[in-house]
Design an enzyme around this catalytic site. Structure first.
Site, PDB file in Angstrom:
ATOM      1  N   ASP A  47       0.858  -1.186   0.000  1.00  0.00           N
ATOM      2  CA  ASP A  47       0.000   0.000   0.000  1.00  0.00           C
ATOM      3  C   ASP A  47       0.892   1.232   0.000  1.00  0.00           C
ATOM      4  O   ASP A  47       1.918   1.257   0.690  1.00  0.00           O
ATOM      5  CB  ASP A  47      -0.904   0.004   1.240  1.00  0.00           C
ATOM      6  CG  ASP A  47      -1.669   1.316   1.339  1.00  0.00           C
ATOM      7  OD1 ASP A  47      -1.308   2.150   2.200  1.00  0.00           O
ATOM      8  OD2 ASP A  47      -2.557   1.545   0.500  1.00  0.00           O
ATOM      9  N   ILE A  48       0.558   2.208  -0.808  1.00  0.00           N
ATOM     10  CA  ILE A  48       1.296   3.470  -0.797  1.00  0.00           C
ATOM     11  C   ILE A  48       0.580   4.398   0.180  1.00  0.00           C
ATOM     12  O   ILE A  48      -0.584   4.748  -0.022  1.00  0.00           O
ATOM     13  CB  ILE A  48       1.335   4.100  -2.199  1.00  0.00           C
ATOM     14  CG1 ILE A  48       2.039   3.162  -3.177  1.00  0.00           C
ATOM     15  CG2 ILE A  48       2.005   5.471  -2.158  1.00  0.00           C
ATOM     16  CD1 ILE A  48       3.486   2.853  -2.832  1.00  0.00           C
ATOM     17  N   HIS A 129       5.276  14.692 -15.177  1.00  0.00           N
ATOM     18  CA  HIS A 129       5.938  15.989 -15.339  1.00  0.00           C
ATOM     19  C   HIS A 129       5.865  16.743 -14.026  1.00  0.00           C
ATOM     20  O   HIS A 129       4.851  16.703 -13.323  1.00  0.00           O
ATOM     21  CB  HIS A 129       5.343  16.788 -16.504  1.00  0.00           C
ATOM     22  CG  HIS A 129       4.019  17.434 -16.270  1.00  0.00           C
ATOM     23  ND1 HIS A 129       3.870  18.674 -15.679  1.00  0.00           N
ATOM     24  CD2 HIS A 129       2.758  17.020 -16.580  1.00  0.00           C
ATOM     25  CE1 HIS A 129       2.592  18.993 -15.635  1.00  0.00           C
ATOM     26  NE2 HIS A 129       1.887  18.015 -16.162  1.00  0.00           N
ATOM     27  N   ASP A 141      -1.948  19.314 -11.110  1.00  0.00           N
ATOM     28  CA  ASP A 141      -1.271  19.285 -12.417  1.00  0.00           C
ATOM     29  C   ASP A 141       0.119  19.883 -12.314  1.00  0.00           C
ATOM     30  O   ASP A 141       0.288  21.089 -12.531  1.00  0.00           O
ATOM     31  CB  ASP A 141      -2.106  20.032 -13.462  1.00  0.00           C
ATOM     32  CG  ASP A 141      -1.459  19.984 -14.823  1.00  0.00           C
ATOM     33  OD1 ASP A 141      -1.780  20.859 -15.639  1.00  0.00           O
ATOM     34  OD2 ASP A 141      -0.625  19.089 -15.045  1.00  0.00           O
ATOM     35  N   GLU A 175       6.800  20.234 -19.477  1.00  0.00           N
ATOM     36  CA  GLU A 175       5.701  19.539 -20.168  1.00  0.00           C
ATOM     37  C   GLU A 175       4.684  20.556 -20.625  1.00  0.00           C
ATOM     38  O   GLU A 175       4.096  20.473 -21.681  1.00  0.00           O
ATOM     39  CB  GLU A 175       5.050  18.514 -19.238  1.00  0.00           C
ATOM     40  CG  GLU A 175       3.964  17.659 -19.890  1.00  0.00           C
ATOM     41  CD  GLU A 175       2.566  18.264 -19.832  1.00  0.00           C
ATOM     42  OE1 GLU A 175       2.377  19.274 -19.095  1.00  0.00           O
ATOM     43  OE2 GLU A 175       1.664  17.762 -20.533  1.00  0.00           O
ATOM     44  N   HIS A 291      -4.854  24.578 -14.416  1.00  0.00           N
ATOM     45  CA  HIS A 291      -4.032  25.687 -14.915  1.00  0.00           C
ATOM     46  C   HIS A 291      -4.400  27.016 -14.270  1.00  0.00           C
ATOM     47  O   HIS A 291      -4.235  28.083 -14.884  1.00  0.00           O
ATOM     48  CB  HIS A 291      -4.110  25.782 -16.443  1.00  0.00           C
ATOM     49  CG  HIS A 291      -3.333  24.707 -17.133  1.00  0.00           C
ATOM     50  ND1 HIS A 291      -3.154  24.632 -18.484  1.00  0.00           N
ATOM     51  CD2 HIS A 291      -2.677  23.639 -16.623  1.00  0.00           C
ATOM     52  CE1 HIS A 291      -2.423  23.575 -18.800  1.00  0.00           C
ATOM     53  NE2 HIS A 291      -2.126  22.953 -17.672  1.00  0.00           N
ATOM     54  N   ASP A 306      -5.134   8.494  -3.498  1.00  0.00           N
ATOM     55  CA  ASP A 306      -4.731   7.256  -2.830  1.00  0.00           C
ATOM     56  C   ASP A 306      -4.849   6.069  -3.789  1.00  0.00           C
ATOM     57  O   ASP A 306      -3.919   5.282  -3.966  1.00  0.00           O
ATOM     58  CB  ASP A 306      -5.634   7.037  -1.612  1.00  0.00           C
ATOM     59  CG  ASP A 306      -5.126   5.892  -0.745  1.00  0.00           C
ATOM     60  OD1 ASP A 306      -5.916   5.364   0.069  1.00  0.00           O
ATOM     61  OD2 ASP A 306      -3.944   5.515  -0.882  1.00  0.00           O
TER      62      ASP A 306
HETATM   63  N1  DTR Z   1      -2.138  18.361 -21.009  1.00  0.00           N
HETATM   64  C1  DTR Z   1      -2.025  17.999 -19.591  1.00  0.00           C
HETATM   65  C2  DTR Z   1      -3.370  17.726 -18.970  1.00  0.00           C
HETATM   66  C3  DTR Z   1      -4.177  16.791 -19.761  1.00  0.00           C
HETATM   67  C4  DTR Z   1      -5.256  17.108 -20.508  1.00  0.00           C
HETATM   68  N2  DTR Z   1      -5.791  15.957 -21.081  1.00  0.00           N
HETATM   69  C5  DTR Z   1      -5.023  14.914 -20.685  1.00  0.00           C
HETATM   70  C6  DTR Z   1      -5.122  13.560 -20.990  1.00  0.00           C
HETATM   71  C7  DTR Z   1      -4.164  12.681 -20.460  1.00  0.00           C
HETATM   72  C8  DTR Z   1      -3.120  13.179 -19.639  1.00  0.00           C
HETATM   73  C9  DTR Z   1      -3.030  14.581 -19.338  1.00  0.00           C
HETATM   74  C10 DTR Z   1      -3.994  15.403 -19.859  1.00  0.00           C
HETATM   75  C11 DTR Z   1      -1.386  19.109 -18.814  1.00  0.00           C
HETATM   76  O1  DTR Z   1      -1.953  20.203 -18.801  1.00  0.00           O
HETATM   77  O2  DTR Z   1      -0.357  18.856 -18.203  1.00  0.00           O
HETATM   78 ZN    ZN Z   2      -1.104  21.275 -17.356  1.00  0.00          ZN
HETATM   79 ZN    ZN Z   3      -0.111  17.939 -16.562  1.00  0.00          ZN
HETATM   80 CA    CA Z   4      -2.839   3.739  -0.635  1.00  0.00          CA
END
Ligand code: DTR
Ligand code: ZN
Ligand code: ZN
Ligand code: CA
Length: 442
Positions: A47-48, A129, A141, A175, A291, A306
């Protein structure tokens, strides 16, 4: 009895596929012995601990707060994020490398961490990323993916795992500027090294506050590994349809490396059907702070983070510790056989000779069928005495292309020698294809 599908345009038919497929279920009532699942992994993942993953997110948040509110490429918050993760990995016994590149006039960094050991000719990679956009701290993100991969790597160290494959973890720069860091890594990886990478697992946004559970529909083995994990939790998943090209897995896919990954959604809106199966709020974005400056530690769903962190560990342990099947005797047919649309079954034969006794309980059938909308296609293995083993049922709403998969069949009741056949039938109108090749391994 097969009910013909309504003559609907394909796009609309996609929506009704479920009903038509159920109506055609008679086709699926074959009583043939089903194919066995692939052998299970020798080691179960730990388990993490969610608390550990969230502690990394808190660090990323503090770093952003102390550096102008972000962890973007070219900004001090990004390099500070690299330094944080590197220190953890160095202390855990990884061999780390910081790869520098330049983009938009600023220095970028990739962090690569190799776990000593494993087959150097079979490298399993997992990555995320680490950079945010400049408008916010980027905790979902993609602090979420970065923290999930980091904690999985640390769990490998805690377990002193001795995988069969060589494990390599990566955190990409820039990224958000266009997959710059991962492209730089792949482009600068000698082709001899590239060919050793057996798969790349990508994790970009795995803790969205209004989460969906999406699995990339790229490499079928990787996809199945994640789907099996979620099936074990009884959590439904959907294939990730907007992902192509949208994150760092594209850099690897573009050079032919098998890829897969998980995603909990960004600015798209969760439908009522999705809210029914996953909870959360219909009509609201999976991540309203995508974003944005509000992508902070408050912008995380703990359950999703999780589950997905545990899924990363499950995939690394499963794919990283599986014992490669020793090469057996193979019998192959590479002749193309056209599959008539919504028509009669076709067969491709391999003649097995010179063997003694029966076939094994783990007879491997590698199948390569090129066919758009693979949900139309039913696949059986016919033993020399005609016994049918169902390898794949039709599944109306599986709109993905091609069936390139390995099936394991318990054929121990069958004589090994004789004419074995792959039988393929397209049971729905539109979309066509052909048997490209198939082989049996004893
Ligand atoms: N482009 C990525 C976020 C993102 C949008 N659609 C997907 C599908 C699969 C993985 C990531 C994403 C970003 O803004 O980093
Ligand atoms: Zn992004
Ligand atoms: Zn992303
Ligand atoms: Ca876990």
């Amino acid at each position: 009895m097969r009910l013909s599908r309504p003559a609907l345009p394909r796009a609309l038919r996609r929506a009704t596929a479920g009903v038509a497929t159920l109506a055609a279920a008679g086709l699926l009532a074959a009583t043939a012995p089903a194919a066995l699942a692939a052998p299970s992994p020798t080691l179960a993942a730990p388990d993490i601990p969610l608390a550990n993953v969230k502690a990394h997110l808190s660090q990323f948040q503090s770093i952003a707060t102390a550096n102008g509110g972000n962890r973007a490429h070219g900004r001090p918050g990004y390099k500070a994020s690299i330094d944080y993760a590197k220190a953890k990995l160095d202390a855990a016994g990884f061999t780390t490398t910081v790869q520098q590149f330049t983009s938009s006039g600023a220095t970028g960094y990739n962090l690569i961490a190799d776990w000593p050991g494993g087959d150097p000719n079979k490298v399993l990679m997992a990555g995320a990323h680490l950079d945010s956009v400049s408008s916010g701290p980027g905790i979902n993100d993609n602090g979420s993916g970065s923290a999930g991969v980091l904690e999985t790597a640390l769990a490998v160290s805690r377990a002193q795992l001795e995988p069969t494959k060589h494990l390599r973890f990566a955190w990409w720069g820039a990224e958000e500027l266009g997959l710059i860091g991962s492209k730089y890594y792949v482009n600068n990886l000698p082709s001899t090294e590239r060919s050793k990478v057996s798969g790349y697992l990508n994790f970009d946004m795995i803790g969205s506050p209004n989460p969906g559970y999406f699995v990339y529909d790229d490499d079928p083995v990787i996809e199945k590994t994640f789907k099996d994990y979620y099936a074990g939790l009884n959590v439904p998943t959907e294939i990730e349809t907007e992902g192509d090209g949208r994150s760092d897995h594209a850099s690897f896919k573009n050079v032919g490396i098998p890829v897969g990954g998980l995603f909990t959604g960004a600015s798209r809106t969760k439908s009522s059907a999705q809210a029914q199966k996953w909870g959360g709020t219909a009509g609201q974005a999976f991540d309203r702070c995508y974003h944005s400056s509000c992508d902070t530690t408050a912008n995380i769903n703990d359950t999703a983070l999780d589950r997905n962190s545990d899924a990363i560990a499950h995939a690394v342990w499963t794919l990283g510790t599986e014992t490669p099947v020793p090469p057996g005797d193979t019998y192959e047919n590479t002749a193309d056989v056209a599959i008539p649309d919504n028509g009669a079954a076709v067969t491709s034969t391999v003649n097995v000779t010179g063997r003694t006794g029966n076939a094994p309980a783990t007879l491997k059938a590698d199948v390569d069928i090129r066919h758009t909308w693979r949900g139309d296609v039913v696949v059986d293995l016919l033993a020399p005495d005609g016994t049918a083993y169902r390898l794949k049922n039709s599944s109306g709403n599986d709109s993905a292309d091609n069936i390139i998969a390995t099936y394991t069949v318990n054929a121990s009741s069958e004589a090994a020698n004789g004419a074995w056949k792959l039988r393929v039938q397209d049971v729905a109108a539109q979309d066509t294809g052909y048997i490209n090749s198939w082989k049996l391994t004893f």
